[in-house]
Design a protein around this motif. Structure first.
Motif, short mmCIF file in Angstrom:
data_model
loop_
_atom_site.label_atom_id
_atom_site.label_comp_id
_atom_site.label_asym_id
_atom_site.label_seq_id
_atom_site.Cartn_x
_atom_site.Cartn_y
_atom_site.Cartn_z
N ILE A 31 34.73 26.90 49.05
CA ILE A 31 34.94 27.67 47.82
C ILE A 31 35.75 26.82 46.83
CG2 ILE A 31 35.91 29.80 46.84
CD1 ILE A 31 33.58 30.18 48.89
N THR A 32 35.29 26.75 45.59
CA THR A 32 36.02 26.06 44.52
C THR A 32 36.16 27.02 43.34
OG1 THR A 32 34.00 25.18 43.52
CG2 THR A 32 35.04 23.81 45.22
N PRO A 33 36.93 26.66 42.32
CA PRO A 33 37.12 27.58 41.20
C PRO A 33 35.84 28.07 40.54
CG PRO A 33 38.78 25.89 41.11
CD PRO A 33 37.84 25.52 42.23
N PHE A 38 38.78 38.38 47.01
CA PHE A 38 40.09 38.59 47.64
C PHE A 38 39.99 39.31 48.98
CE2 PHE A 38 41.14 38.77 42.95
CZ PHE A 38 41.45 37.43 42.88
N SER A 39 38.80 39.73 49.34
CA SER A 39 38.63 40.41 50.63
C SER A 39 37.80 39.55 51.56
CB SER A 39 37.99 41.79 50.42
OG SER A 39 36.76 41.67 49.71
N VAL A 40 36.50 39.58 51.44
CA VAL A 40 35.61 38.87 52.37
C VAL A 40 35.83 37.36 52.32
CG1 VAL A 40 33.18 38.40 52.93
CG2 VAL A 40 33.88 40.70 52.23
N THR A 41 35.85 36.80 51.12
CA THR A 41 36.00 35.35 50.98
C THR A 41 37.36 34.88 51.48
OG1 THR A 41 34.50 35.38 49.09
CG2 THR A 41 35.84 33.41 49.37
N ALA A 42 38.42 35.57 51.10
CA ALA A 42 39.76 35.18 51.56
C ALA A 42 39.85 35.26 53.08
CB ALA A 42 40.82 36.08 50.92
N ASP A 43 39.23 36.27 53.67
CA ASP A 43 39.23 36.41 55.13
C ASP A 43 38.48 35.25 55.79
OD1 ASP A 43 39.66 37.49 57.67
OD2 ASP A 43 37.99 38.89 57.51
N THR A 65 40.78 23.63 36.03
CA THR A 65 40.88 23.03 34.70
C THR A 65 41.35 24.02 33.63
OG1 THR A 65 38.55 23.54 34.26
CG2 THR A 65 39.04 21.35 35.17
N LYS A 66 41.43 25.30 34.00
CA LYS A 66 41.80 26.33 33.02
C LYS A 66 42.90 27.22 33.59
CE LYS A 66 36.97 26.66 31.65
NZ LYS A 66 35.79 27.48 31.79
N VAL A 67 43.64 27.84 32.69
CA VAL A 67 44.70 28.77 33.08
C VAL A 67 44.13 29.88 33.95
CG1 VAL A 67 46.37 30.46 32.23
CG2 VAL A 67 46.12 28.28 31.05
N ARG A 68 43.02 30.46 33.54
CA ARG A 68 42.42 31.59 34.29
C ARG A 68 42.04 31.17 35.71
NH1 ARG A 68 42.43 36.57 35.77
NH2 ARG A 68 40.39 37.51 36.04
N GLU A 69 41.52 29.97 35.88
CA GLU A 69 41.18 29.49 37.22
C GLU A 69 42.44 29.37 38.08
OE1 GLU A 69 37.29 26.76 36.04
OE2 GLU A 69 39.25 25.80 36.28
N PHE A 70 43.52 28.88 37.48
CA PHE A 70 44.78 28.78 38.21
C PHE A 70 45.30 30.15 38.62
CE2 PHE A 70 49.52 28.48 38.06
CZ PHE A 70 49.68 27.84 39.27
N GLU A 71 45.22 31.10 37.71
CA GLU A 71 45.70 32.46 38.01
C GLU A 71 44.89 33.09 39.15
OE1 GLU A 71 47.36 33.70 33.58
OE2 GLU A 71 45.28 34.13 34.09
N VAL A 72 43.59 32.90 39.14
CA VAL A 72 42.75 33.46 40.21
C VAL A 72 43.00 32.72 41.52
CG1 VAL A 72 40.38 33.90 40.97
CG2 VAL A 72 41.02 34.31 38.59
N PHE A 73 43.22 31.40 41.45
CA PHE A 73 43.56 30.64 42.65
C PHE A 73 44.84 31.20 43.28
CE2 PHE A 73 46.08 27.07 44.44
CZ PHE A 73 45.30 26.81 45.58
N CYS A 74 45.83 31.51 42.46
CA CYS A 74 47.09 32.08 42.96
C CYS A 74 46.84 33.41 43.67
CB CYS A 74 48.08 32.27 41.82
SG CYS A 74 48.68 30.73 41.10
N ASP A 75 45.99 34.24 43.08
CA ASP A 75 45.67 35.53 43.69
C ASP A 75 44.89 35.36 44.99
OD1 ASP A 75 46.96 36.81 41.58
OD2 ASP A 75 45.10 37.15 40.46
N LEU A 76 43.97 34.40 45.00
CA LEU A 76 43.21 34.11 46.23
C LEU A 76 44.15 33.63 47.33
CD1 LEU A 76 40.57 33.68 47.83
CD2 LEU A 76 40.39 31.42 46.72
N PHE A 77 45.07 32.75 46.98
CA PHE A 77 46.04 32.23 47.95
C PHE A 77 46.91 33.37 48.48
CE2 PHE A 77 48.11 27.78 48.52
CZ PHE A 77 48.23 27.98 49.88
#
Length: 162
Positions: free
Chosen positions: A31-33, A50-55, A135-147
């Protein structure tokens, strides 16, 4: 010499050669941004990220072994520290440009950690593949939530509870 005997006449009883490269060792789902969002150039996050993929990602860390929840949390804390800096800024775009080198510094840190046997190949791939492609703020924010979701799932897998 039959097919079960090796060159020296020893019978191979199903043991794997420890020096043979194992293609399945890295089980990280890749999985990438670009995979965070429903459509390219969209800010709408996929329903199951945040559910299936994170698991699945957390399960890949667990199956490979060689990493604990504490080690995963250590990297998450670094990411969270950077996110707090971003959230406190009045101009997020400018702040993102400032913190991006520090985010990318996690790549050599995870390589170092893996070489000291504190991280596994799946976790290294997760960090590298995601951070290299943010490369974008939104990608970073979603990465943080995924983590964050991954951190929650570490409690599901017994060998990550240490």
């Amino acid at each position: 010499m039959n097919e079960r005997e090796n060159f020296y006449g020893n019978v191979n009883r199903g043991q794997k050669n420890p020096y043979q490269h194992n293609e399945n060792r890295n089980r990280y789902p890749g999985i990438t941004p670009k995979d965070y969002f429903k459509e390219p150039n969209s800010d709408i996050v996929k329903d199951d990220l945040f559910s299936v993929t994170a698991d699945k990602i957390t399960e890949s860390f667990s199956k490979e072994g060689g990493i604990t929840g504490s080690q995963i949390r250590k990297f998450y804390d670094e990411v969270l520290r950077l996110k707090l800096k971003l959230d406190s800024a009045s101009d997020k775009e400018t702040k993102f440009v400032e913190i991006l080198p520090y985010l990318k510094m996690l790549i050599p840190k995870v390589i170092y950690s893996k070489n000291r046997n504190n991280a596994n190949e799946s976790f290294e791939s997760f960090i590298k593949m995601n951070i290299e492609n943010i490369t974008k703020v939104r990608e970073f924010e979603v990465f943080c939530d995924l983590f964050e979701a991954i951190i929650a799932y570490t409690k599901k897998y017994p060998n990550l509870k240490k």
